[in-house]
Design an enzyme around this catalytic site. Structure first.
Site, short mmCIF file in Angstrom:
data_model
loop_
_atom_site.label_atom_id
_atom_site.label_comp_id
_atom_site.label_asym_id
_atom_site.label_seq_id
_atom_site.Cartn_x
_atom_site.Cartn_y
_atom_site.Cartn_z
N SER A 193 0.83 -1.32 -0.05
CA SER A 193 0.07 -0.05 0.07
C SER A 193 0.79 0.93 -0.13
O SER A 193 1.97 1.36 0.59
CB SER A 193 -0.79 -0.14 1.34
OG SER A 193 -1.52 1.11 1.55
N TYR B 163 -1.99 -0.48 10.30
CA TYR B 163 -2.35 -0.84 8.72
C TYR B 163 -0.82 -0.40 8.10
O TYR B 163 -0.45 -1.32 7.48
CB TYR B 163 -3.45 -0.25 8.28
CG TYR B 163 -3.53 -0.76 6.95
CD1 TYR B 163 -4.02 -1.66 6.33
CD2 TYR B 163 -3.25 0.41 5.90
CE1 TYR B 163 -4.26 -1.85 4.98
CE2 TYR B 163 -3.10 0.44 4.58
CZ TYR B 163 -4.02 -0.82 4.00
OH TYR B 163 -4.00 -0.99 2.80
#
Length: 250
Positions: free
Chosen positions: A142, A156
């Site tokens: 990501s 995350y």
């Protein structure tokens, strides 16, 4: 470079995984699709075969946090298709709460799913590739991996940074072999995991974002930020701006 005919995608029942399945099916690839929700997988399989009757689509239930099952399912898919030419480690979780606010459970679940389960998937994929002496491992990280991020993104972002480092280590191990490793860094792409990011003007549709992902995967680079615009320049900025500025951007 030979065509990667048989492609395994984890987390394929929804979001980016489901859309990747459609994109690869349109390119005539055989698919091995796994996720927890088998009803959605069966529906997806029906859609893909109706649109592309010349391909093979195998589906199996898999919770990637069941590490023994990861190895069993990957081996079964290899048996189904004859080989695994590409594995896309896509299954992930977007839960998270600010550190120290009593939600260690949510942060731990994200860390386990996004890193430890990804490690199991990489192990199972590369085990097959080593035996075949060929293959392409794709790890979906990501843009959040560029820096440590605050609030709900802390765990995350850390998990996605960890999985990017894992992929790079595997790439270093396999540099002089026929096995290729690609790390994808998606920006804001609409999906079931998008959450609050859906409010940003940088968000692109699932279709546009996944088309960029698939083009990058097919090119087999070591790393790719997708879509390239605006995430290549934004990635540079995230790496080099003061942390306080990056924190306000997130």
């Amino acid at each position: 470079m030979s065509t990667r005919r048989n492609i395994l995608i984890t987390g394929a029942s929804a979001g980016l995984g489901e859309r990747m399945a459609h994109e690869f099916a349109a390119r005539g690839r055989n698919l091995a699709l796994c996720a927890r929700r088998t009803d959605r997988l069966e529906r997806l399989r029906g859609e893909l075969l109706a649109a592309h009757p010349g391909i093979t689509v195998a589906v199996r239930a898999l919770d990637v946090n069941d590490h023994d099952a990861v190895f069993e399912v990957f081996r079964a898919f290899r048996s189904d298709l004859g080989s695994l030419d590409r594995v896309v480690v896509n299954a992930g979780l977007g839960k998270g709460q600010p550190i120290g606010t009593g939600r260690f459970d949510a942060n731990l679940q994200t860390a386990r799913t996004n890193f430890t389960a990804a490690l199991a998937q990489c192990e199972a994929a590369v085990e097959a590739f080593r035996d075949q002496r060929a293959g392409h491992l794709v790890v979906v990280s990501s843009m959040s991996a560029m820096r440590g991020l605050p609030r709900n993104l802390t765990a995350y972002a850390a998990s996605k940074a960890g999985v990017a480092a894992l992929a790079e280590g595997i790439r270093a191990e396999l540099l002089r072999t026929p096995i290729k490793v690609t790390t994808l860094f998606p920006g804001y792409i609409a999906s079931e995991m998008s959450g609050s990011a859906a409010r940003t003007p940088l968000m692109v549709s699932t279709e546009k974002g996944v088309r960029a992902m698939v083009r990058a995967i097919e090119a087999e680079p070591a790393k790719a930020k997708v879509p390239a615009w605006p995430w290549v320049p934004l990635g540079f900025a995230m790496r080099h701006l003061p942390l306080g500025v990056v924190a306000r951007m997130s």
